[in-house]
Design an enzyme around this catalytic site. Structure first.
Site, PDB file in Angstrom:
ATOM      1  N   HIS A  62       0.842  -1.267  -0.015  1.00  0.00           N
ATOM      2  CA  HIS A  62      -0.019   0.034   0.073  1.00  0.00           C
ATOM      3  C   HIS A  62       0.864   1.402  -0.026  1.00  0.00           C
ATOM      4  CE1 HIS A  62       0.100   0.853   4.625  1.00  0.00           C
ATOM      5  NE2 HIS A  62       0.306  -0.579   4.765  1.00  0.00           N
ATOM      6  N   ASP A 168       5.730   1.421   7.071  1.00  0.00           N
ATOM      7  CA  ASP A 168       4.554   0.928   6.738  1.00  0.00           C
ATOM      8  C   ASP A 168       3.698   1.757   5.846  1.00  0.00           C
ATOM      9  OD1 ASP A 168       2.074  -0.085   6.681  1.00  0.00           O
ATOM     10  OD2 ASP A 168       1.527   0.389   8.733  1.00  0.00           O
ATOM     11  N   GLU A 198      -5.161   1.426   2.599  1.00  0.00           N
ATOM     12  CA  GLU A 198      -5.091   0.334   3.396  1.00  0.00           C
ATOM     13  C   GLU A 198      -5.430   0.552   4.539  1.00  0.00           C
ATOM     14  OE1 GLU A 198      -3.134  -2.702   5.819  1.00  0.00           O
ATOM     15  OE2 GLU A 198      -2.774  -0.500   5.727  1.00  0.00           O
ATOM     16  N   ASP A 221       4.027  -6.401   3.208  1.00  0.00           N
ATOM     17  CA  ASP A 221       3.755  -5.160   4.186  1.00  0.00           C
ATOM     18  C   ASP A 221       4.770  -5.308   5.635  1.00  0.00           C
ATOM     19  OD1 ASP A 221       2.514  -3.159   5.644  1.00  0.00           O
ATOM     20  OD2 ASP A 221       0.507  -3.773   4.893  1.00  0.00           O
TER      21      ASP A 221
HETATM   22 CO    CO Z   1      -0.260   0.376   9.066  1.00  0.00          CO
HETATM   23 ZN    ZN Z   2       0.603  -1.462   6.201  1.00  0.00          ZN
END
Ligand code: CO
Ligand code: ZN
Length: 338
Positions: A62, A168, A198, A221
């Protein structure tokens, strides 16, 4: 690859406003993919055609990051904010934030009777240096990210570790780019999906999966670790290899997908760990429920302090994740229950 990681984590892409990140990624994949498209909601999709003898595989990372949205500006020009995604108030006091315009601000906390407790987000205000509502450069509905640079920590003889906001999941985006770069030949039709939103609903990955209709899907991820003082026990450590998804707070990985990944990692002697994560989930939680069901799993980078402004990862895990993805994709996919 580190310069790409830096560019990605220092860019602006709060949930729903991923345009800058998408432009960076699009320029990177221009000469690498056989086809490039952008979905209705903003997902960027790169296709590697392959020889046509394999499966349709969807890899998803993402583009969005957690952020803040302005909900109110008072007479003196102080703003109140609501979270976009999982923002921890504990990490917010004193934090610098940045808007799309480049406008900076600092989050501070209201005077409180009891200062022994963590403030709630409602007890925080944003100061952008304004003198009144009229001259306040930010308005209701404007969105901001946490403002932080990427830094390198650790080093020899230990591995190189990075701290940054939005690892992230910009690290997942960087891994997809590097995998696309290194994957010279594959029997599979591989869809590299850079998804939107996300951190709130996974609506980007969900709709991309509907459009692609893949045979299987993997989220790339981050996950948590159990290697910090008094951490909740978790059998994942930073620097011990990427983690193969077994179960997270939102789903169980398809055992056939998990087994295939483990077997390939073992055969290629690539270090790996098994992820059982109790606090979060990924885009494939939504993807697995699309159409008649899509067998799904994930490859995760162990990360400390996820959703803080100093998420930490080990570059060795990143390299091994790329190696494993190339290994997984260059050969036929065998999925079994053993
Ligand atoms: Co996150
Ligand atoms: Zn993530």
């Amino acid at each position: 690859m580190k310069e790409l990681i830096r560019t990605l984590v220092e860019s602006f892409g709060p949930v729903g406003f991923e345009d800058e990140v998408r432009a960076i990624l699009r320029a990177e994949i221009k000469d690498l993919a056989d086809e490039i498209s952008v979905g209705q909601l903003g997902d960027l999709i790169a296709v590697k055609k392959g020889s046509g003898k394999g499966k349709k595989v969807m890899l998803v990372a993402h583009m969005d990051e957690i952020g803040l949205i302005v909900t109110h500006v008072d007479k003196r020009g102080y703003a109140r904010v609501a979270p976009l995604g999982g923002v921890f108030p504990l990490y917010c006091v004193g934090a610098r934030v940045r808007f799309a315009t480049g406008q900076l601000g600092v989050l501070e906390v209201d005077q409180r009777e009891d200062t022994s407790k963590t403030p709630t987000l409602d007890q925080l205000y944003l100061d952008v240096g304004a003198t009144s509502k009229a001259d306040c450069p930010v308005k209701v509905g404007d969105v901001a990210i946490f403002h932080q640079r990427l830094e390198s920590v650790g080093g020899r003889p230990a591995a190189e570790r990075l701290i940054a906001k939005s690892l992230d999941d910009r690290i997942g985006c960087a891994i997809l780019i590097e995998t696309l770069r290194r994957l010279k030949q594959t029997p599979h039709e591989v869809y590299f999906v850079f998804s939107v939103q996300e951190e709130t609903t996974s609506v980007g990955a969900r709709t991309a999966a509907y459009r692609i209709d893949p045979d299987l899907a993997l989220a790339i991820d981050v996950t948590g670790t159990g290697d910090t003082p008094k951490a909740q026990p978790m059998a994942v450590e930073m620097g011990q290899g990427p983690a193969i998804k077994v179960r997270d707070a939102g789903m169980i990985a398809d055992p056939r997908v998990k087994n295939w990944m483990v077997q390939r990692a073992q055969a290629a002697k690539i270090p790996y760990q098994l992820e059982i994560f109790r606090l979060g989930t990924t885009d494939v939680q939504a993807v697995q429920a699309v159409r008649a069901g899509i067998p799904s799993g994930g490859l995760l980078i162990p990360a400390r302090y996820v959703h803080s402004q100093a998420e930490m990862i080990d570059l060795g895990d990143v390299e091994n994740a790329v190696k494993l993805l190339v290994e997984l994709l260059k050969k036929p996919i065998i999925m079994s229950n053993e």
